[in-house]
Scaffold this motif. Structure first.
Motif, PDB file in Angstrom:
ATOM      1  N   PRO A 212       0.843  -0.932  -0.208  1.00 19.02           N
ATOM      2  CA  PRO A 212       0.025   0.056  -0.012  1.00 19.02           C
ATOM      3  C   PRO A 212       0.935   1.366  -0.106  1.00 19.02           C
ATOM      4  O   PRO A 212       0.484   2.100  -0.815  1.00 19.02           O
ATOM      5  CB  PRO A 212      -0.868  -0.039   1.313  1.00 19.02           C
ATOM      6  N   ASP A 213       1.977   1.324   0.736  1.00 17.75           N
ATOM      7  CA  ASP A 213       2.619   2.766   0.956  1.00 17.75           C
ATOM      8  C   ASP A 213       3.327   3.023  -0.441  1.00 17.75           C
ATOM      9  O   ASP A 213       3.618   4.269  -0.489  1.00 17.75           O
ATOM     10  CB  ASP A 213       3.957   2.410   1.787  1.00 17.75           C
ATOM     11  N   LEU A 214       3.562   2.202  -1.390  1.00 18.81           N
ATOM     12  CA  LEU A 214       3.931   2.471  -2.757  1.00 18.81           C
ATOM     13  C   LEU A 214       3.051   3.744  -3.129  1.00 18.81           C
ATOM     14  O   LEU A 214       3.726   4.627  -3.938  1.00 18.81           O
ATOM     15  CB  LEU A 214       4.247   1.199  -3.791  1.00 18.81           C
ATOM     16  N   THR A 215       1.871   3.559  -3.032  1.00 16.78           N
ATOM     17  CA  THR A 215       0.967   4.899  -3.567  1.00 16.78           C
ATOM     18  C   THR A 215       0.400   5.596  -2.528  1.00 16.78           C
ATOM     19  O   THR A 215       0.334   6.806  -2.700  1.00 16.78           O
ATOM     20  CB  THR A 215      -0.114   4.136  -4.624  1.00 16.78           C
ATOM     21  N   GLN A 216       0.118   5.109  -1.265  1.00 13.88           N
ATOM     22  CA  GLN A 216      -0.621   5.783  -0.303  1.00 13.88           C
ATOM     23  C   GLN A 216       0.299   6.643   0.469  1.00 13.88           C
ATOM     24  O   GLN A 216      -0.049   7.771   1.168  1.00 13.88           O
ATOM     25  CB  GLN A 216      -1.191   4.651   0.648  1.00 13.88           C
ATOM     26  N   SER A 217       1.650   6.455   0.508  1.00 12.41           N
ATOM     27  CA  SER A 217       2.553   7.378   1.155  1.00 12.41           C
ATOM     28  C   SER A 217       2.929   8.628   0.623  1.00 12.41           C
ATOM     29  O   SER A 217       3.247   9.463   1.269  1.00 12.41           O
ATOM     30  CB  SER A 217       4.126   6.674   1.520  1.00 12.41           C
ATOM     31  N   GLY A 218       2.700   8.706  -0.770  1.00 11.09           N
ATOM     32  CA  GLY A 218       2.786  10.002  -1.175  1.00 11.09           C
ATOM     33  C   GLY A 218       4.444  10.280  -1.843  1.00 11.09           C
ATOM     34  O   GLY A 218       4.808  11.355  -2.247  1.00 11.09           O
ATOM     35  N   ASP A 219       5.181   9.038  -1.347  1.00  8.62           N
ATOM     36  CA  ASP A 219       6.657   9.415  -1.656  1.00  8.62           C
ATOM     37  C   ASP A 219       7.093   9.218  -3.100  1.00  8.62           C
ATOM     38  O   ASP A 219       8.230   9.607  -3.551  1.00  8.62           O
ATOM     39  CB  ASP A 219       7.441   8.220  -0.612  1.00  8.62           C
ATOM     40  N   TYR A 220       6.052   8.434  -3.809  1.00 12.19           N
ATOM     41  CA  TYR A 220       6.588   8.081  -5.044  1.00 12.19           C
ATOM     42  C   TYR A 220       5.456   8.682  -6.112  1.00 12.19           C
ATOM     43  O   TYR A 220       4.662   7.608  -6.655  1.00 12.19           O
ATOM     44  CB  TYR A 220       6.819   6.809  -5.146  1.00 12.19           C
ATOM     45  N   PRO A 221       5.400   9.909  -6.422  1.00 11.68           N
ATOM     46  CA  PRO A 221       4.344  10.189  -7.351  1.00 11.68           C
ATOM     47  C   PRO A 221       4.668   9.755  -8.792  1.00 11.68           C
ATOM     48  O   PRO A 221       3.899   9.998  -9.755  1.00 11.68           O
ATOM     49  CB  PRO A 221       4.558  11.794  -7.267  1.00 11.68           C
ATOM     50  N   ASN A 222       5.881   9.161  -9.166  1.00 10.45           N
ATOM     51  CA  ASN A 222       6.173   8.657 -10.422  1.00 10.45           C
ATOM     52  C   ASN A 222       5.726   7.150 -10.450  1.00 10.45           C
ATOM     53  O   ASN A 222       6.008   6.545 -11.471  1.00 10.45           O
ATOM     54  CB  ASN A 222       7.688   8.763 -10.714  1.00 10.45           C
TER      55      ASN A 222
END
Length: 401
Positions: free
Chosen positions: A157-167
């Motif tokens: 989930p964190d890959l999209t939900q953290s906001g760290d990786y907008p790419n």
């Protein structure tokens, strides 16, 4: 101009060509205007050849090792579509597509090396990586270089939900949705009240297990009688199998991949334990059945919804059989859809520029084997979800509901 607008370059190129054609007769301007136009022409001479360079599409993932059955289908999906667009459309956006592949064996340290190498090769877009841990390790490298990456299978989930990786984008739902489905199935369909939760200590497996444990505890309907991490790559899991047996668990929810799951299931069944085994899309793979054999019978696993009757999925299946002479493997349709989404975004935006492609992925619908999709602000594909499957007579069968 790898990240610039192809349309803009063509427009500037046209002005330059007109100026060049008239230069001998009229000088294309006088004084300062002539100097300015000469500078424009110089820039076009530099930029136009770059706009005509091939588009480099990279596919990164597990191409060797125990988890190659997850990564090879993505390479094949890209090979099929690259050959198709080059043969029928001359490429994408007027640029021939070249495929570049890098193996990470689903290991984070190899993924960083692969990503660094791909950046050095000046790739435009990336399909991958496959495993969540490897994907996370590579994404920062792509982000710093302004490169879009879209995974067919990384569900943390964190890959999209953290906001760290907008790419980052993906054509598969995230593990919180998958864990919710597993827990609801265990509680509401199977009526279980005592459940053991295991994981492989990785970003993917542990992340899913944490959500499963959380949802079970919040439900008030079941007790988590064991929560434990195992070491990946082990040959003997008899110690944890014994703990499962002593806990009185009616079922195991396991977060991880098929090599460990197959060994645990086999050791449970050899001890005559009828404990139900429920796992994830890391186990919903034919390799699990091949390794576990008859012991796989009855195992449940969540995985991408069956869209095999979608006309585009039927076509993708046909093309795979024609080229490779066999059925496609795990995440093939998700990878096929990822490539289609990227090609559509480049075509609609007329660019491989980071912002342009990102905006197109979020705003332009594209028909894929998974359905007609686009991506939300976080990068998750809208309309893509999971189903529960069970091994029946040696095959995974999607359950209704």
């Amino acid at each position: 101009m790898k990240t610039g607008s192809r349309r803009m370059v063509k427009g500037v190129a046209l002005i330059a060509i007109i100026c060049l054609a008239a230069f001998g007769m009229f000088g294309c301007g006088q004084g300062e205007e002539k100097v300015v136009e000469k500078e424009v022409i110089k820039e076009v001479v530099k930029e136009v050849p770059k706009a005509l360079e091939p588009l480099k599409l990279a596919v990164a993932g597990a191409h060797t090792g125990d988890l190659a059955s997850y990564g090879i289908p993505s390479v094949r999906a890209a090979e099929i579509l690259v050959e198709h667009v080059n043969a029928t459309q001359g490429g994408v956006g007027g640029r021939k597509v070249i495929l570049v592949t890098e193996d990470d064996a689903c290991k984070p340290e190899m993924a960083t090396n692969a990503a660094t190498k791909l950046v050095g090769e000046d790739v435009d877009l990336v399909v991958g990586h496959i495993c969540s841990g490897a994907t996370k390790a590579a994404l920062g490298i792509y982000k710093d270089s302004g490169i879009i990456a879209i995974s067919p299978s990384a569900t943390n989930p964190d890959l999209t939900q953290s906001g760290d990786y907008p790419n980052f984008f993906r054509t598969i739902a995230s593990d919180d949705a998958q864990a919710r489905l597993e827990v609801d199935f265990a509680l509401d369909v199977l009526g279980l009240t005592k459940i053991a939760v295991l994981h492989d200590k990785g970003d993917y497996g542990k992340g899913l297990a944490e959500f499963a444990k959380k949802f079970l505890e919040e439900s008030g309907k079941a007790e988590v009688v064991l929560y434990e991490g195992i070491t990946p790559g082990g040959m003997d899991y008899s110690a944890v199998v014994q703990k499962i047996n002593r806990s009185g668990a009616q079922a195991v929810i396991f977060g991880g991949y098929h090599p460990e799951a197959s060994k645990i299931v086999m050791q449970m069944r050899k001890k005559d334990m009828d404990t139900i085994f429920i796992s994830d899309d890391g186990v919903k793979d034919d390799t699990f059945i091949k390794v576990a054999g008859d012991y796989a019978e009855g195992v449940y696993a969540t995985g991408p919804k069956d869209t095999s009757k979608n006309p585009l999925a039927v076509e993708a299946d046909k093309l795979h059989k024609e080229k490779y002479g066999e059925d496609y493997g795990a995440f093939y349709l998700n990878a096929y859809s990822a490539v289609l989404a990227l090609f559509n975004a480049v075509d609609k935006s007329g660019s491989t520029d980071y912002e342009a492609v990102s905006n197109a992925l979020r705003n332009e619908y594209v028909a894929t084997p998974l359905g007609i999709i686009k991506f939300d602000d976080r990068g998750d594909a809208i309309g893509v979800g999971f189903s529960v499957y069970q091994v029946q007579n040696g095959k995974y069968v999607e359950l209704e509901g």
